[in-house]
Design an enzyme around this catalytic site. Structure first.
Site, PDB file in Angstrom:
ATOM      1  N   HIS A 218       0.759  -1.206   0.024  1.00 11.77           N
ATOM      2  CA  HIS A 218      -0.187   0.023   0.022  1.00 11.77           C
ATOM      3  C   HIS A 218       0.819   1.366   0.047  1.00 11.77           C
ATOM      4  CE1 HIS A 218      -3.730  -2.306   0.824  1.00 11.77           C
ATOM      5  NE2 HIS A 218      -2.991  -2.973   1.506  1.00 11.77           N
TER       6      HIS A 218
ATOM      7  N   ASN B   1     -10.063  -2.944   2.323  1.00 13.81           N
ATOM      8  CA  ASN B   1      -9.619  -3.053   0.943  1.00 13.81           C
ATOM      9  C   ASN B   1     -11.203  -2.902   0.201  1.00 13.81           C
ATOM     10  OD1 ASN B   1      -7.076  -3.343   1.204  1.00 13.81           O
ATOM     11  ND2 ASN B   1      -7.018  -5.478   0.895  1.00 13.81           N
TER      12      ASN B   1
ATOM     13  N   HIS C 136      -4.159   0.952  11.854  1.00  7.27           N
ATOM     14  CA  HIS C 136      -3.881  -0.511  12.726  1.00  7.27           C
ATOM     15  C   HIS C 136      -5.341  -0.925  13.056  1.00  7.27           C
ATOM     16  CE1 HIS C 136      -2.524  -3.352  15.129  1.00  7.27           C
ATOM     17  NE2 HIS C 136      -1.693  -2.755  16.112  1.00  7.27           N
TER      18      HIS C 136
ATOM     19  N   TYR D 123       0.928  -4.189  12.262  1.00  2.00           N
ATOM     20  CA  TYR D 123       0.845  -2.730  11.923  1.00  2.00           C
ATOM     21  C   TYR D 123       1.483  -1.921  12.910  1.00  2.00           C
ATOM     22  CZ  TYR D 123      -2.461  -3.847   8.271  1.00  2.00           C
ATOM     23  OH  TYR D 123      -3.151  -4.306   7.166  1.00  2.00           O
TER      24      TYR D 123
HETATM   25 FE1  HDD Z   1      -2.403  -5.122   5.436  1.00  2.00          FE
HETATM   26  C1  HDD Z   1      -1.106  -1.870   5.169  1.00  2.00           C
HETATM   27  C2  HDD Z   1      -5.551  -3.547   4.527  1.00  2.00           C
HETATM   28  C3  HDD Z   1      -3.781  -7.960   5.494  1.00  2.00           C
HETATM   29  C4  HDD Z   1       0.292  -5.986   7.004  1.00  2.00           C
HETATM   30  N1  HDD Z   1      -3.170  -2.925   4.880  1.00  2.00           N
HETATM   31  C5  HDD Z   1      -2.387  -1.932   4.804  1.00  2.00           C
HETATM   32  C6  HDD Z   1      -3.051  -0.708   4.425  1.00  2.00           C
HETATM   33  C7  HDD Z   1      -4.546  -1.254   4.151  1.00  2.00           C
HETATM   34  C8  HDD Z   1      -4.500  -2.723   4.522  1.00  2.00           C
HETATM   35  C9  HDD Z   1      -5.624  -0.582   3.364  1.00  2.00           C
HETATM   36  C10 HDD Z   1      -2.808   0.417   3.968  1.00  2.00           C
HETATM   37  C11 HDD Z   1      -3.039   1.319   5.203  1.00  2.00           C
HETATM   38  C12 HDD Z   1      -2.636   2.660   4.916  1.00  2.00           C
HETATM   39  O1  HDD Z   1      -2.947   3.283   3.917  1.00  2.00           O
HETATM   40  O2  HDD Z   1      -1.756   3.377   5.649  1.00  2.00           O
HETATM   41  N2  HDD Z   1      -4.200  -5.817   4.914  1.00  2.00           N
HETATM   42  C13 HDD Z   1      -5.296  -5.032   4.475  1.00  2.00           C
HETATM   43  C14 HDD Z   1      -6.350  -5.899   4.599  1.00  2.00           C
HETATM   44  C15 HDD Z   1      -5.929  -6.992   4.823  1.00  2.00           C
HETATM   45  C16 HDD Z   1      -4.628  -6.918   4.976  1.00  2.00           C
HETATM   46  C17 HDD Z   1      -7.885  -5.444   3.924  1.00  2.00           C
HETATM   47  C18 HDD Z   1      -6.757  -8.341   4.995  1.00  2.00           C
HETATM   48  C19 HDD Z   1      -8.034  -8.366   5.234  1.00  2.00           C
HETATM   49  N3  HDD Z   1      -1.566  -6.684   6.075  1.00  2.00           N
HETATM   50  C20 HDD Z   1      -2.715  -7.857   6.058  1.00  2.00           C
HETATM   51  C21 HDD Z   1      -1.914  -8.955   6.739  1.00  2.00           C
HETATM   52  C22 HDD Z   1      -0.735  -8.398   7.153  1.00  2.00           C
HETATM   53  C23 HDD Z   1      -0.849  -6.924   6.909  1.00  2.00           C
HETATM   54  C24 HDD Z   1      -2.232 -10.275   7.041  1.00  2.00           C
HETATM   55  C25 HDD Z   1       0.508  -8.925   8.075  1.00  2.00           C
HETATM   56  C26 HDD Z   1       0.288  -9.884   8.867  1.00  2.00           C
HETATM   57  N4  HDD Z   1      -0.671  -4.118   5.805  1.00  2.00           N
HETATM   58  C27 HDD Z   1       0.215  -4.456   6.685  1.00  2.00           C
HETATM   59  C28 HDD Z   1       1.495  -3.889   7.148  1.00  2.00           C
HETATM   60  C29 HDD Z   1       0.975  -2.368   6.445  1.00  2.00           C
HETATM   61  C30 HDD Z   1      -0.340  -2.698   5.827  1.00  2.00           C
HETATM   62  C31 HDD Z   1       2.784  -4.495   6.590  1.00  2.00           C
HETATM   63  C32 HDD Z   1       1.855  -1.661   5.396  1.00  2.00           C
HETATM   64  C33 HDD Z   1       1.982  -0.355   6.007  1.00  2.00           C
HETATM   65  C34 HDD Z   1       0.909  -0.176   7.124  1.00  2.00           C
HETATM   66  O3  HDD Z   1       0.669  -1.217   7.330  1.00  2.00           O
HETATM   67  O4  HDD Z   1       1.140   0.652   7.915  1.00  2.00           O
HETATM   68  O5  HDD Z   1       1.619  -3.722   8.165  1.00  2.00           O
END
Ligand code: HDD
Length: 686
Positions: free
Chosen positions: A76, A150, A341, A364
């Site tokens: 993202h 999402n 988060h 997160y």
């Molecule tokens: Fe995630 C970012 C949505 C599964 C780990 N995720 C992130 C963002 C969105 C989502 C919208 C961007 C937020 C922003 O604009 O700053 N993610 C989802 C959805 C998931 C999902 C809808 C499944 C239902 N994500 C998911 C899993 C993991 C992560 C299973 C790890 C175990 N996601 C992250 C992250 C991010 C992230 C690495 C990257 C940047 C952030 O968090 O702030 O922690």
């Protein structure tokens, strides 16, 4: 600066005033406040001599610049955000939750929403085939609540421990870092074929949902099953939805690819300009609710994030509306530094044991520590709650709060044992007391093992053009895959979803027809809510390119433009050169694009207003515009003089192709209606 809300500005907006600075009109200073006398020349020995270490101004300016970048989000990374407000319609949610912002219709809760693509880097194009993030921060009076969702209601994997594998497979391949922001490559499809829980989300990703027309025209989903808990401690399972008032609409793939070059900022521009123009995007918040007693009444597991609750089985109750009404002042300070988060909850909202959600609750915070450089990211202006916060956490990089007093521990006697935990009645967050028992085990529940029924439900719910788009998408993506074995594995896998689908794309990618699959129970179920043909169709905020030359029929064109504007349609004039175009009847109009600076893919519809051009190439350009819009199934209309361009474009007519003839009064409403239809899929392309 006071934090008291006033009538026109919400509490978050007022809070941000403390941090806003206008540099214009001021003297230039160092960060220490020292006025600078010269900003173009470093301090040297003689005009042609070496620069001095003593030059604190140079050192400060350069050091700050050298440290301007922070790590982009691992997923993202490419995103765009806006401020807004949320309000529930009534207090009917009291039966389900004690969350005040969901039950008190007098409350206006400030929000901040960041939309994003998943795979691409921060500078990548925005109309790529991908899921879109839809992350909302609600600044409630009880603390921040983040709904980090999402635009696709299911996920690729069922357990968070697989997330690094998924993302490694999806991202550009490590040996040559290609392709950027695309799933059309070997490692992604190898992952899919060997991790078949991905089937359902892959169907969505290959559908039109993955190439939205606008952030304003996408649904949002919390994906997981969460819990709502009411004042009496009774819990319900809940799935969250955002429903865009403008309906759910998509681009066509050829158009999406061209936009990536013509305007890689297409989606952020659309959002920014809409908000600047006062066309505030609106989304209704919907909830699907299930009593805990119904946990085992379905043929899928409620904890499985690869499953939807079909809306026809569990209706979506629309409980309130969010309006995005303010652009950010500074993209880095707000959009880039916002930290979402799924674990940011308020009383009345709790988790389920979905193993994907459980893992997210760790990831997160961890990612913000590396991305934002330490544990104090909650103090950044965009992340601060609007309610006060007190605890015994101290110090760390970039600490801003000046905690006064001697005591930073609990329990204590020196500060009367404060800050003190609140009771539930005082608003303390009490985790839902779910009874859980079991062996410590690394395994997946049998109830998570049906990967294909809902993928088939999605396929069966699509209209004919939507099915064709899915076949085309598989054909494109797998056509880019080099490994014949991977291509074949994917064909064989998706035969479990639909033999019709797998056979169709197998034929396009030179693969063998699918292996016979074990007989699947006949799947006849459909969910009409899944088809974008059943969405709201409105003309409002649609963008029409007006092709115009000198000497156009002044009053006629003026009338059409007036009517389009009255329907909320944005018309922008395109010609061979910028400036004023003069028509008959003394009408003059401002041309804002040339044929070269714009492109038909950047408009929802075209209106050939006609006129004449000095350069012969202009007529060819105009005809090509119309031809391209025709090929993308868009509404195209022409008043009398413009109709000649249809002939030049080789367009003979068809659905959504309108010419006025002498009947302007009938033409305009018909044209508006055909713009509202979004696309005319029943058009036969020559
Ligand atoms: Fe995630 C970012 C949505 C599964 C780990 N995720 C992130 C963002 C969105 C989502 C919208 C961007 C937020 C922003 O604009 O700053 N993610 C989802 C959805 C998931 C999902 C809808 C499944 C239902 N994500 C998911 C899993 C993991 C992560 C299973 C790890 C175990 N996601 C992250 C992250 C991010 C992230 C690495 C990257 C940047 C952030 O968090 O702030 O922690």
């Amino acid at each position: 600066m006071s934090e008291t809300p006033n009538a026109s500005r919400n509490r978050k907006d007022v809070q941000l005033d403390q941090f806003r600075v206008d540099d214009a009109g001021q003297h230039l200073t160092t960060n220490q406040g020292l006025k600078v006398a010269e900003d173009e020349f470093s301090l040297k020995i003689g005009e042609r001599g070496p620069t001095l270490l003593e030059d604190f101004h140079f050192r400060e300016k350069m050091t700050h610049f050298d440290h301007e970048r922070i790590p982009e989000r691992i997923v993202h990374a490419r995103g765009f955000a806006a401020h807004g407000e949320f309000q529930v319609y009534d207090d009917s949610m009291k039966a389900y939750t004690k969350a005040k912002f969901l039950t008190d219709p007098t409350r206006v809760t400030p929000t901040f929403v960041r939309f994003s693509t998943v795979a691409g880097s921060r500078g990548s194009a925005e109309t790529v085939r991908d899921a879109r993030g839809f992350a909302t921060k609600f600044y409630t009076e009880e603390g921040n609540y983040d709904l980090v969702g999402n635009n696709i209601p299911v996920f690729f994997i069922q357990d968070a421990i697989k997330f690094p594998d998924l993302v490694h497979a999806l991202k550009p391949e490590p040996h040559h870092e290609m392709p950027q922001a695309a799933s059309a490559h070997d490692t992604f499809w190898d992952f899919v074929a060997n991790n078949q829980e991905s089937a359902h989300m892959v169907m969505w990703a290959m559908s039109d949902r993955a190439i939205p027309r606008s952030f304003r025209m996408m649904e949002g989903f919390g994906v997981h099953t969460f819990r709502l808990v009411n004042e009496q401690g009774k819990a319900h399972f809940v799935k969250f939805h955002w429903k865009p008032v403008l309906g759910v609409h998509s681009l066509v793939w050829d158009e999406a690819q061209k936009i990536s070059g013509k305007d890689p900022d297409f989606h952020r521009r659309d959002l920014w300009e809409s908000i600047e123009a006062g066309n505030y995007p609106e989304y209704e918040l919907g909830v699907q609710l299930l009593p805990e007693e119904d946990e085992f009444k379905f043929d899928f597991d409620l904890l499985d994030p690869t499953k939807i609750w079909p809306e026809e089985d569990v209706p979506v109750k629309r409980i309130g509306k969010m309006t995005l009404n303010r652009n950010v002042d500074n993209v880095f300070a707000e959009t880039e530094q916002v930290a979402f988060h799924p674990g940011h909850v308020v009383p009345g909202i709790d988790f389920s044991n979905d193993p994907l959600l459980q893992g997210r609750l760790f990831s997160y915070t961890d990612t913000q520590l590396i991305r934002l450089g330490g544990p104090n990211f909650h103090e950044l202006p965009i992340n601060r709650p609007v309610c006060p916060f007190f605890n015994n956490q101290r110090d760390g990089y970039g600490r801003q709060t000046i905690n006064r007093g001697q005591v930073a521990y609990h329990k204590n006697s020196l500060a009367g044992n404060t800050p003190a935990p609140a009771t539930e009645a005082e608003g303390g967050y009490v985790h839902y007391q779910e009874r859980v028992e079991g062996h410590k085990i690394r395994a997946r529940s049998e109830s998570f093992k049906d990967h294909f029924s809902q993928a088939a439900l999605f396929w069966n719910s699509m209209s004919v053009p939507e099915k064709q788009h899915i076949i085309d998408a598989f054909s494109f993506e797998l056509g880019k895959v080099q490994s014949k074995s991977v291509r074949q594995q994917v064909v064989d896998m998706f035969a479990n979803v639909s033999v019709e689908l797998a056979s169709a794309f197998a034929a396009n990618i030179g693969a063998e027809q699918p292996q016979p699959v074990a007989p699947i129970e006949e799947r006849t179920k459909v969910s009409p809510a899944l088809s974008q043909l059943n969405t709201a169709m409105l003309p409002a905020t649609r963008k029409v390119g007006v092709i115009i030359g000198g000497g156009f029929a002044g009053l006629e064109v003026q009338t059409v433009l007036h009517e389009l504007a009255a329907a909320g349609i944005q018309a922008e004039l395109i010609s061979d050169k910028l400036g004023r175009a003069a028509g008959t009847d003394g009408v003059e109009l401002e041309v804002v694009h040339t044929f070269q600076t714009a492109h038909p893919v950047l408009f929802d519809a075209l209106y050939a207003a006609g006129g004449s051009w000095t350069l012969p190439k202009a007529e060819k350009d105009a005809a090509e515009y119309l031809r391209e819009a025709f090929m993308h199934y868009k509404a195209i209309g022409a008043t009398e003089a413009g109709a000649a361009l249809f002939a030049a474009a080789g367009i003979e007519g068809g659905p959504g192709v309108l010419t006025a003839g002498a009947h302007l009064t009938a033409f305009v409403p018909a044209f508006i209606e055909s713009i509202a239809k979004h696309r005319h899929w029943d058009r036969v392309l020559a």
